[in-house]
Design a protein around this motif. Structure first.
Motif, short mmCIF file in Angstrom:
data_model
loop_
_atom_site.label_atom_id
_atom_site.label_comp_id
_atom_site.label_asym_id
_atom_site.label_seq_id
_atom_site.Cartn_x
_atom_site.Cartn_y
_atom_site.Cartn_z
N SER A 262 -18.49 -35.15 12.15
CA SER A 262 -17.78 -33.50 11.32
C SER A 262 -18.47 -33.68 9.49
N PHE A 263 -19.03 -34.93 9.24
CA PHE A 263 -19.69 -35.14 7.82
C PHE A 263 -20.72 -34.16 8.63
N ALA A 264 -21.35 -33.95 9.02
CA ALA A 264 -22.57 -33.62 9.12
C ALA A 264 -22.31 -31.65 8.90
N ALA A 265 -21.37 -31.50 9.14
CA ALA A 265 -20.92 -29.67 9.66
C ALA A 265 -20.80 -29.53 7.83
N SER A 266 -20.16 -30.67 7.42
CA SER A 266 -19.25 -30.19 6.01
C SER A 266 -20.26 -30.74 5.13
N GLU A 290 -16.21 -23.83 9.02
CA GLU A 290 -17.43 -22.83 8.78
C GLU A 290 -17.71 -23.54 10.48
N ASN A 291 -17.83 -25.02 10.37
CA ASN A 291 -19.84 -24.97 11.26
C ASN A 291 -19.04 -26.33 12.32
N ALA A 292 -17.52 -26.49 12.59
CA ALA A 292 -16.80 -27.34 13.55
C ALA A 292 -15.95 -26.96 14.67
N GLN A 293 -15.83 -27.69 15.24
CA GLN A 293 -14.76 -27.24 16.27
C GLN A 293 -13.34 -28.44 15.66
N LEU A 294 -12.67 -28.02 15.34
CA LEU A 294 -11.74 -29.51 14.94
C LEU A 294 -10.82 -28.71 15.59
N VAL A 319 -4.38 -25.77 9.28
CA VAL A 319 -3.23 -25.11 9.40
C VAL A 319 -3.95 -23.91 10.76
N ASP A 320 -3.04 -23.81 11.88
CA ASP A 320 -3.95 -22.85 12.85
C ASP A 320 -3.97 -21.45 12.78
N GLY A 321 -5.18 -20.96 13.11
CA GLY A 321 -5.29 -20.20 12.45
C GLY A 321 -6.02 -19.63 11.83
N TYR A 322 -7.06 -20.14 10.87
CA TYR A 322 -7.97 -20.69 9.53
C TYR A 322 -8.74 -20.20 9.71
N GLU A 323 -9.30 -19.90 11.06
CA GLU A 323 -10.41 -19.41 11.57
C GLU A 323 -10.76 -17.25 11.03
N GLU A 324 -9.14 -17.53 11.15
CA GLU A 324 -8.87 -15.87 10.51
C GLU A 324 -9.47 -15.36 9.45
N VAL A 325 -8.95 -16.38 8.53
CA VAL A 325 -9.45 -16.31 7.36
C VAL A 325 -10.82 -16.32 6.71
N ILE A 326 -11.54 -17.34 6.53
CA ILE A 326 -12.43 -17.40 6.66
C ILE A 326 -13.77 -16.16 6.53
N ASP A 327 -14.18 -16.51 5.60
CA ASP A 327 -15.97 -15.01 5.76
C ASP A 327 -16.72 -16.15 5.61
#
Length: 387
Positions: A262-266, A290-294, A319-327
């Motif tokens: 997770s640090f590598a993704a951050s 944006e880069n990790a599978q959480l 929060v579930d569904g965060y992927e739909e909010v970020i760009d």
């Protein structure tokens, strides 16, 4: 009532320096920068970009998607302030066309500024759940051309919308703070560049991580294994790597691998943008999601640090569904559209930006259409325009 981060917007200027090019120009082994410091690129702000314009541009990433009438507070954290008295947030508020009733001010404590703004926003929303808050961290990290800290420079801004029922990160109750009056990093009023004791600052950073982290776990009755991710303020990525190594010391293999991954993704955004002071921790958060599978409802620990020094550890749940909010695609495009500078171009732009423009001379930006920029001063009043 859940309160937390509902939107995140990132902005960085349209120019960068490659660390391999910089290493060659400074007669250094590129691996000193790529591995020893952990950076690959560094965003460069020219004379038309400052904490105000970058703050506007980061908030513009989502401003058209929110109900602006619900915004009750705007707080901007920066250590690259444009005025000794007037808040940079007033310029931002005007550009975003927020209503006059919005409270707004600027906060400062080195790189801790955006965390201070976030905590103010969280408490404000708890009292005024019908309101939302915009918080911004916006900074240009400058140490000077051909200085020891040159490779840890950068420029950019993060803006976040804080509200009830957030769609990205729900903030948990409780925190652990630690502060002391020390001199690891500072910037006098008469200096456009920062002063830093690098080795001392690194040790202070690690000490100030260890105590709040351990205190927070005791406060919550949690262990390191409970965290899905730990993210850090990143003045440069190797600094966070050292803190992460402390966090996984003595842990089981599963926990260690999870936190290392997770640090590598951050750190991915930081590697390409560099140090953005107050917003660096929240760029780590954006890079992580944006880069990790959480996992759903993943527990994320956040370590905030501002030299001088102030540290805080707190947490939130994804929060579930965060992927739909970020760009993410928008962030990738923004980084990829930047112009790569030669070292000579970078040095000229950097040194010119250290000088205040002559009053009455209008600056012209080469940014993309739609972005805001600093256009100079007229009768000593700062002017901001949209490209």
């Amino acid at each position: 009532m859940q309160v937390g981060i509902d939107q995140i917007g990132l902005y960085t200027p349209n120019k960068y320096v490659d660390m391999v090019d910089l290493a060659h120009a400074r007669n250094e082994d590129p691996n000193k920068y790529l591995i020893g410091i952990g950076q690959t690129q560094m965003s460069v702000a020219d004379s038309t970009q400052d904490s105000v314009s970058m703050g506007i541009n980061s908030a513009r990433r989502y401003i058209d998607q929110i109900d602006k009438d619900k915004v009750g507070l705007l707080v901007l954290g920066t250590e690259s302030s444009v005025d000794q008295s007037k808040s940079a947030s007033l310029f931002v508020k005007t550009a975003l066309q927020l209503k006059p009733e919005v409270r707004t001010f600027e906060v400062k404590e080195a790189c801790f500024g955006l965390t201070a703004a976030l905590m103010i926003a969280r408490d404000y929303v708890r009292v005024h759940p019908e309101h939302t808050v915009i918080v911004i961290g916006s900074d240009i990290a400058r140490y000077g051309v051909n200085t020891p800290g040159e490779v840890t420079q950068g420029a950019g801004s993060i803006s976040m919308l804080i509200k009830t029922d957030p769609r990205i990160l729900s903030l948990n109750d409780g925190h652990s703070a630690y502060s002391a009056n020390i001199n690891d990093f500072w910037r006098p009023n008469n200096s456009k560049t920062a002063l830093v004791d690098g080795k001392y600052s690194t040790q202070v950073y690690l000490d100030f991580f260890t105590k709040p982290f351990n205190d927070y776990k005791k406060l919550k009755g949690w262990s390191t294994q409970d965290f899905g991710s730990l993210i850090y303020h990143l003045p440069f990525t190797k600094m966070g790597l050292k803190a992460n190594r402390l966090s996984v010391e003595g842990q089981d293999e599963t926990t260690s691998k999870r936190l290392e991954k997770s640090f590598a993704a951050s750190k991915q955004l930081s590697k390409r943008i560099g140090n953005i002071y107050t917003a660096a921790l929240y760029m780590s958060l954006l890079s992580l999601i944006e880069n990790a599978q959480l996992e759903p409802n993943s527990l994320i620990g956040l370590f905030s640090y501002g030299s001088g020094a102030m540290a805080e550890f707190f947490s939130g749940n994804l929060v579930d569904g965060y992927e739909e909010v970020i760009d993410k695609s928008g962030d990738v495009r923004m980084l990829d559209r930047r112009k790569k500078l030669t070292i000579k171009e970078y040095e000229n732009i950097f040194n010119k930006a250290l000088m205040d423009p002559e009053d009455g001379v209008e600056l012209v930006s080469d940014e993309e259409n739609g972005n805001w920029y600093f256009a100079g001063t007229k009768n000593h009043v700062r002017q901001y325009k949209q490209k």
